[in-house]
Design an enzyme around this catalytic site. Structure first.
Site, mmCIF file in Angstrom:
data_model
loop_
_atom_site.group_PDB
_atom_site.id
_atom_site.type_symbol
_atom_site.label_atom_id
_atom_site.label_comp_id
_atom_site.label_asym_id
_atom_site.label_seq_id
_atom_site.Cartn_x
_atom_site.Cartn_y
_atom_site.Cartn_z
ATOM 1 N N LYS A 251 -8.847 22.377 100.804
ATOM 2 C CA LYS A 251 -8.650 22.895 102.162
ATOM 3 C C LYS A 251 -9.016 24.371 102.282
ATOM 4 O O LYS A 251 -9.396 24.832 103.357
ATOM 5 C CB LYS A 251 -7.219 22.635 102.629
ATOM 6 C CG LYS A 251 -6.950 21.143 102.820
ATOM 7 C CD LYS A 251 -5.725 20.849 103.648
ATOM 8 C CE LYS A 251 -5.617 19.344 103.903
ATOM 9 N NZ LYS A 251 -4.417 18.936 104.581
ATOM 10 N N LYS B 79 -6.274 12.044 108.226
ATOM 11 C CA LYS B 79 -6.188 12.256 109.666
ATOM 12 C C LYS B 79 -7.033 13.433 110.119
ATOM 13 O O LYS B 79 -7.357 13.551 111.291
ATOM 14 C CB LYS B 79 -4.787 12.451 110.216
ATOM 15 C CG LYS B 79 -3.647 12.688 109.305
ATOM 16 C CD LYS B 79 -2.372 12.812 110.121
ATOM 17 C CE LYS B 79 -1.173 12.821 109.225
ATOM 18 N NZ LYS B 79 -0.973 14.110 108.547
ATOM 19 N N LYS C 9 -10.710 9.924 100.505
ATOM 20 C CA LYS C 9 -9.515 9.224 100.995
ATOM 21 C C LYS C 9 -9.500 9.203 102.518
ATOM 22 O O LYS C 9 -10.068 10.093 103.161
ATOM 23 C CB LYS C 9 -8.241 9.864 100.439
ATOM 24 C CG LYS C 9 -7.812 11.112 101.120
ATOM 25 C CD LYS C 9 -6.337 11.423 100.837
ATOM 26 C CE LYS C 9 -5.943 12.602 101.712
ATOM 27 N NZ LYS C 9 -4.707 12.498 102.401
HETATM 28 N N1 AQP Z 1 -5.488 7.735 102.381
HETATM 29 C C1 AQP Z 1 -4.220 7.695 102.031
HETATM 30 N N2 AQP Z 1 -3.767 6.648 101.272
HETATM 31 C C2 AQP Z 1 -2.453 6.581 100.917
HETATM 32 N N3 AQP Z 1 -1.533 7.517 101.274
HETATM 33 C C3 AQP Z 1 -1.947 8.559 102.022
HETATM 34 N N4 AQP Z 1 -1.304 9.630 102.535
HETATM 35 C C4 AQP Z 1 -2.178 10.391 103.216
HETATM 36 N N5 AQP Z 1 -3.407 9.843 103.167
HETATM 37 C C5 AQP Z 1 -3.296 8.702 102.435
HETATM 38 C C6 AQP Z 1 0.126 9.891 102.389
HETATM 39 O O1 AQP Z 1 0.681 10.010 103.697
HETATM 40 C C7 AQP Z 1 1.768 10.931 103.650
HETATM 41 C C8 AQP Z 1 1.670 11.950 104.746
HETATM 42 O O2 AQP Z 1 0.548 12.746 104.620
HETATM 43 P P1 AQP Z 1 0.532 14.195 105.275
HETATM 44 O O3 AQP Z 1 0.818 14.139 106.706
HETATM 45 O O4 AQP Z 1 1.393 15.102 104.500
HETATM 46 O O5 AQP Z 1 -0.898 14.694 105.122
HETATM 47 P P2 AQP Z 1 -1.962 14.347 104.102
HETATM 48 O O6 AQP Z 1 -1.408 13.888 102.831
HETATM 49 O O7 AQP Z 1 -2.851 15.485 103.936
HETATM 50 O O8 AQP Z 1 -2.598 13.156 104.876
HETATM 51 P P3 AQP Z 1 -3.883 13.155 105.686
HETATM 52 O O9 AQP Z 1 -3.868 11.907 106.442
HETATM 53 O O10 AQP Z 1 -5.044 13.378 104.800
HETATM 54 O O11 AQP Z 1 -3.703 14.352 106.677
HETATM 55 P P4 AQP Z 1 -4.519 15.674 106.817
HETATM 56 O O12 AQP Z 1 -5.899 15.218 107.054
HETATM 57 O O13 AQP Z 1 -3.884 16.303 108.024
HETATM 58 O O14 AQP Z 1 -4.382 16.507 105.585
HETATM 59 C C9 AQP Z 1 1.785 11.542 102.254
HETATM 60 O O15 AQP Z 1 2.766 10.879 101.482
HETATM 61 C C10 AQP Z 1 0.406 11.221 101.724
HETATM 62 O O16 AQP Z 1 0.380 11.123 100.318
#
Ligand code: AQP
Length: 323
Positions: A110, A192, A189
């Site tokens: 990031k 969002k 992966k």
């Molecule tokens: N692709 C994924 N597969 C399985 N688990 C996932 N998690 C995220 N992406 C996947 C799990 O979802 C929880 C919440 O995530 P977060 O809101 O803390 O943000 P993140 O991990 O960074 O998820 P994103 O979707 O990738 O969001 P952005 O893009 O905003 O950074 C966590 O338990 C994570 O492991």
């Protein structure tokens, strides 16, 4: 057992978030003391729109409830409402080696776009979230494993310096679905924050959107529907998604889909996804009209969390000679 986990109020939640995190929470809520947070202080470590933040927090609370979390059994609240998270983060900073923070994969990814101290500090705040509640188990997706491990290290360092204070937390990953991949680029992966909307299936996508996205899902030039992460990352990801939705083993799905074309297989995945996500959409629509009720759940959760956090911080301040 005390369980803690959280999700950032950024973007719309996708099936990766569901299978990686929320599904585990549902399985744990009956037998354990669960604290599920909407981590808004983490969400502001990347550029965001302050005007939209409160709406996103409310939306995430609605997702938690629509997915089936029971507010009578679990604590649901927004992180920034309990000030002890920020205070403990500061105190933990004093025992956290900077080098370990620079090694975090998420920071490296990031920071390419946004190198800020808050982003570097993200794992310390997450350690504070976890340690504040004497958490034993942290159910998350695989991308968060490294952050739970550093929280454990920070707890160990603190205990060594100031005496036994924190429980050492353990990560809990789901057996399947710990890393759901992007359907537009199965080497990444599902996320969002991916600018490509077609890369993820959001929990509240309409049936038309789900069908369209899965129709364009990336596969490979072969013909066999077989799980092979290296040679067939796209098909393997779709097999994983289907098996999670159908609650079947991947080898059974392979048998079921044997002989089908990729096009037909993708249609099967789409129809099952539409079917399985329908209850979420219905529950979300129902809860969207009950904003006062959802806000009250957050308020009650916040009160319960504060009682636990205040008591822990009393002990931490004493141990550190701050009172
Ligand atoms: N692709 C994924 N597969 C399985 N688990 C996932 N998690 C995220 N992406 C996947 C799990 O979802 C929880 C919440 O995530 P977060 O809101 O803390 O943000 P993140 O991990 O960074 O998820 P994103 O979707 O990738 O969001 P952005 O893009 O905003 O950074 C966590 O338990 C994570 O492991």
């Amino acid at each position: 057992m005390r369980i803690f986990s959280g999700i950032q109020p950024t973007g719309s939640l996708h099936i990766g978030n569901y299978f990686g995190a929320i599904k585990q929470w549902l399985d744990l809520q009956d037998e354990n003391d669960c604290v599920f947070c909407i981590v808004d202080l983490h969400a502001i470590t990347v550029p965001y729109d302050p005007e939209k933040l409160q709406k996103l927090i409310l939306e995430k609370a609605i997702v938690y409830l629509a997915a089936g979390l029971d507010p009578e059994k679990v604590i649901i609240f927004a992180q920034s409402k309990v000030k002890e998270h920020s205070e403990l983060c500061w105190l933990l900073n004093t025992v956290t080696p900077l080098g370990e923070l620079y090694r975090m994969t998420q920071f490296k990814d990031k920071a390419k776009k946004n190198e800020k101290a808050g982003l570097l500090n993200y794992p310390v705040l997450m350690a504070a979230d976890i340690l504040l509640y004497d958490t034993e188990t942290v159910p998350v997706g695989e991308d968060q494993k490294q952050h739970v491990e550093i929280a454990r290290d920070i707890a160990r360092k603190f205990n060594r310096s100031f005496g036994e204070t924190f429980v050492l937390p353990k990560v809990k990953l789901p057996k399947y679905g710990a890393r759901v991949m992007s359907i537009a680029d199965p080497k990444k992966k599902m996320s969002k924050s991916d600018p490509d909307e077609k890369s993820r299936i959001s929990l509240f996508d309409s049936p038309e959107e789900i069908r369209k996205k899965l129709k364009s899902a990336i596969t490979d030039t072969g013909k066999t529907i077989k799980y092979d992460e290296l040679k067939k990352p796209g098909i393997s990801n779709l097999l994983t998604i289907y098996s999670l939705l159908a609650e079947k083993e991947i080898k059974d799905v392979e048998k079921e889909m044997k002989g089908k074309s990729y096009k037909a297989f993708k249609e099967e995945v789409a129809e099952l996804t539409v079917l399985k996500l329908e209850p979420f959409r219905k529950k979300r629509d129902e809860l969207s009209g009950r904003e006062v009720y959802v806000r009250e759940i957050l308020r009650r959760g916040e009160e319960k969390a504060r009682v636990l956090a205040e008591s822990k911080m009393d002990d931490v301040r004493k141990k550190m000679g701050l009172r």
